[in-house]
Design a protein around this motif. Structure first.
Motif, PDB file in Angstrom:
ATOM      1  N   GLY A 138       0.807  -1.221   0.000  1.00  0.00           N
ATOM      2  CA  GLY A 138       0.000   0.000   0.000  1.00  0.00           C
ATOM      3  C   GLY A 138       0.840   1.272   0.000  1.00  0.00           C
ATOM      4  O   GLY A 138       0.356   2.338  -0.367  1.00  0.00           O
ATOM      5  N   THR A 139       2.117   1.158   0.419  1.00  0.00           N
ATOM      6  CA  THR A 139       2.945   2.363   0.534  1.00  0.00           C
ATOM      7  C   THR A 139       3.808   2.602  -0.703  1.00  0.00           C
ATOM      8  O   THR A 139       3.974   3.735  -1.130  1.00  0.00           O
ATOM      9  CB  THR A 139       3.885   2.252   1.759  1.00  0.00           C
ATOM     10  N   ASP A 144      -1.557   3.740  -5.256  1.00  0.00           N
ATOM     11  CA  ASP A 144      -2.867   4.212  -5.736  1.00  0.00           C
ATOM     12  C   ASP A 144      -3.955   3.142  -5.567  1.00  0.00           C
ATOM     13  O   ASP A 144      -5.044   3.285  -6.126  1.00  0.00           O
ATOM     14  CB  ASP A 144      -2.775   4.600  -7.218  1.00  0.00           C
ATOM     15  N   ARG A 146      -7.084   1.076  -4.529  1.00  0.00           N
ATOM     16  CA  ARG A 146      -8.371   1.609  -4.075  1.00  0.00           C
ATOM     17  C   ARG A 146      -8.668   1.180  -2.633  1.00  0.00           C
ATOM     18  O   ARG A 146      -9.337   1.873  -1.891  1.00  0.00           O
ATOM     19  CB  ARG A 146      -9.465   1.068  -5.016  1.00  0.00           C
ATOM     20  N   LYS A 148      -7.053  -0.518   1.044  1.00  0.00           N
ATOM     21  CA  LYS A 148      -5.820  -0.836   1.786  1.00  0.00           C
ATOM     22  C   LYS A 148      -6.139  -1.268   3.217  1.00  0.00           C
ATOM     23  O   LYS A 148      -6.916  -0.601   3.905  1.00  0.00           O
ATOM     24  CB  LYS A 148      -4.908   0.394   1.865  1.00  0.00           C
ATOM     25  N   ALA A 200       0.091   2.239   5.467  1.00  0.00           N
ATOM     26  CA  ALA A 200      -0.180   3.414   4.633  1.00  0.00           C
ATOM     27  C   ALA A 200      -1.143   4.304   5.417  1.00  0.00           C
ATOM     28  O   ALA A 200      -1.946   3.808   6.218  1.00  0.00           O
ATOM     29  CB  ALA A 200      -0.815   2.966   3.313  1.00  0.00           C
ATOM     30  N   GLU A 201      -1.038   5.611   5.191  1.00  0.00           N
ATOM     31  CA  GLU A 201      -1.895   6.528   5.950  1.00  0.00           C
ATOM     32  C   GLU A 201      -3.372   6.268   5.724  1.00  0.00           C
ATOM     33  O   GLU A 201      -4.207   6.498   6.588  1.00  0.00           O
ATOM     34  CB  GLU A 201      -1.566   7.971   5.574  1.00  0.00           C
ATOM     35  N   ASP A 202      -3.688   5.781   4.496  1.00  0.00           N
ATOM     36  CA  ASP A 202      -5.096   5.548   4.156  1.00  0.00           C
ATOM     37  C   ASP A 202      -5.512   4.083   4.329  1.00  0.00           C
ATOM     38  O   ASP A 202      -6.522   3.655   3.787  1.00  0.00           O
ATOM     39  CB  ASP A 202      -5.389   6.024   2.720  1.00  0.00           C
ATOM     40  N   ALA A 203      -4.712   3.308   5.108  1.00  0.00           N
ATOM     41  CA  ALA A 203      -5.069   1.893   5.315  1.00  0.00           C
ATOM     42  C   ALA A 203      -5.968   1.733   6.540  1.00  0.00           C
ATOM     43  O   ALA A 203      -5.830   2.467   7.517  1.00  0.00           O
ATOM     44  CB  ALA A 203      -3.801   1.058   5.499  1.00  0.00           C
ATOM     45  N   LEU A 204      -6.859   0.737   6.470  1.00  0.00           N
ATOM     46  CA  LEU A 204      -7.663   0.388   7.642  1.00  0.00           C
ATOM     47  C   LEU A 204      -6.821  -0.537   8.519  1.00  0.00           C
ATOM     48  O   LEU A 204      -6.331  -1.566   8.050  1.00  0.00           O
ATOM     49  CB  LEU A 204      -8.939  -0.351   7.207  1.00  0.00           C
TER      50      LEU A 204
END
Ligand code: DC
Length: 226
Positions: A138-139, A144, A146, A148, A200-204
């Motif tokens: 993811g990093t 990109d 969709r 993560k 990644a910052e946008d990962a759950l």
């Protein structure tokens, strides 16, 4: 041909024993998507380097090895998972050992080795979608993506899971030894300069300690199909 970026990717990153491998395979099967086990690539290169008698700290030699090693994933004949072939040899069982994991972790800290494996990994991105399992999916490889997810679990629980897996395979291991190896590998993977293990910052973030496999699968699937 569709634009590559239109192919959906679900990245599942996390430390060893967090359940990534099991969860990624189950989620990919449910979605009918392809699966990239990126750890197997680093294990394969570490294994090939060992077979060639290379010093794992010899950056040039190990990089050449990463560039030249032929890695193929093939479905097992009885559909019991995937077999990994390295330079024409079925190395699946050797790749699962802790020795192979430690060699993988060592060579994975070499930036040029990571670079040599980038195109191979990007090539897995094909319709209808890809589940990518690793440390930097993811990093770095699919920033990109969709969807993560970052899976974690306590070191004690991860050691217990590994212990059970390896014992079932008849390997001789101790729980304390495994936990020490897992902690050493985590700290090396998390502290390396290039593509360190981090969410990644946008990962759950999902802490799987004490969770049942089916509940983790459901939670991850809900990210893709809310
Ligand atoms: O997921 P695994 O245990 O099979 O991975 C083995 C080693 O490979 C791990 O300790 C670090 C490295 N690795 C990596 O650096 N980047 C990845 N995307 C996957 C694995």
């Amino acid at each position: 041909m569709p634009e590559v970026s239109s192919v959906p990717v679900l990245t599942i990153d996390g430390p060893s024993g967090s359940g990534k491998g099991t969860i990624s395979a189950l989620v990919a099967a449910k979605l009918g998507w392809r699966l990239l086990d990126s750890g197997a690539l680093y294990r394969a290169v570490g294994y090939a380097a060992g077979m060639a008698g290379l010093d794992l700290s010899d950056v040039d030699a190990v990089t050449r090895c990463a560039e030249q090693t032929k890695i193929r994933f093939r479905a097992a004949p009885d559909s019991a998972g995937t077999r990994v072939w390295v330079n024409g040899h079925d190395a699946t069982d050797e790749l699962r050992t802790e020795t192979a994991g430690a060699a993988a972790s060592a060579i994975a800290s070499i930036p040029t080795v990571r670079q040599a494996l980038v195109q191979l990994q990007l090539g897995f991105r094909k319709l209808p979608g890809l589940v990518a399992d690793g440390r930097d999916m993811g990093t770095v490889i699919f920033p990109d993506a969709r969807f993560k997810v970052f899976l974690t679990a306590s070191a004690a629980e991860r050691a217990k899971r590994r212990y059970k897996q390896l014992k079932e395979k008849g390997l001789s291991v101790t729980l304390g030894g495994l936990q020490r190896e897992i902690e050493a590998r985590d700290s090396r993977d998390a502290s390396r300069a290039v593509a360190p293990l981090k969410a990644a910052e946008d990962a759950l973030l999902v802490d799987t300690t004490g969770m049942r496999i089916e509940d983790v699968v459901a939670k991850v699937l809900a990210v893709v199909q809310p």
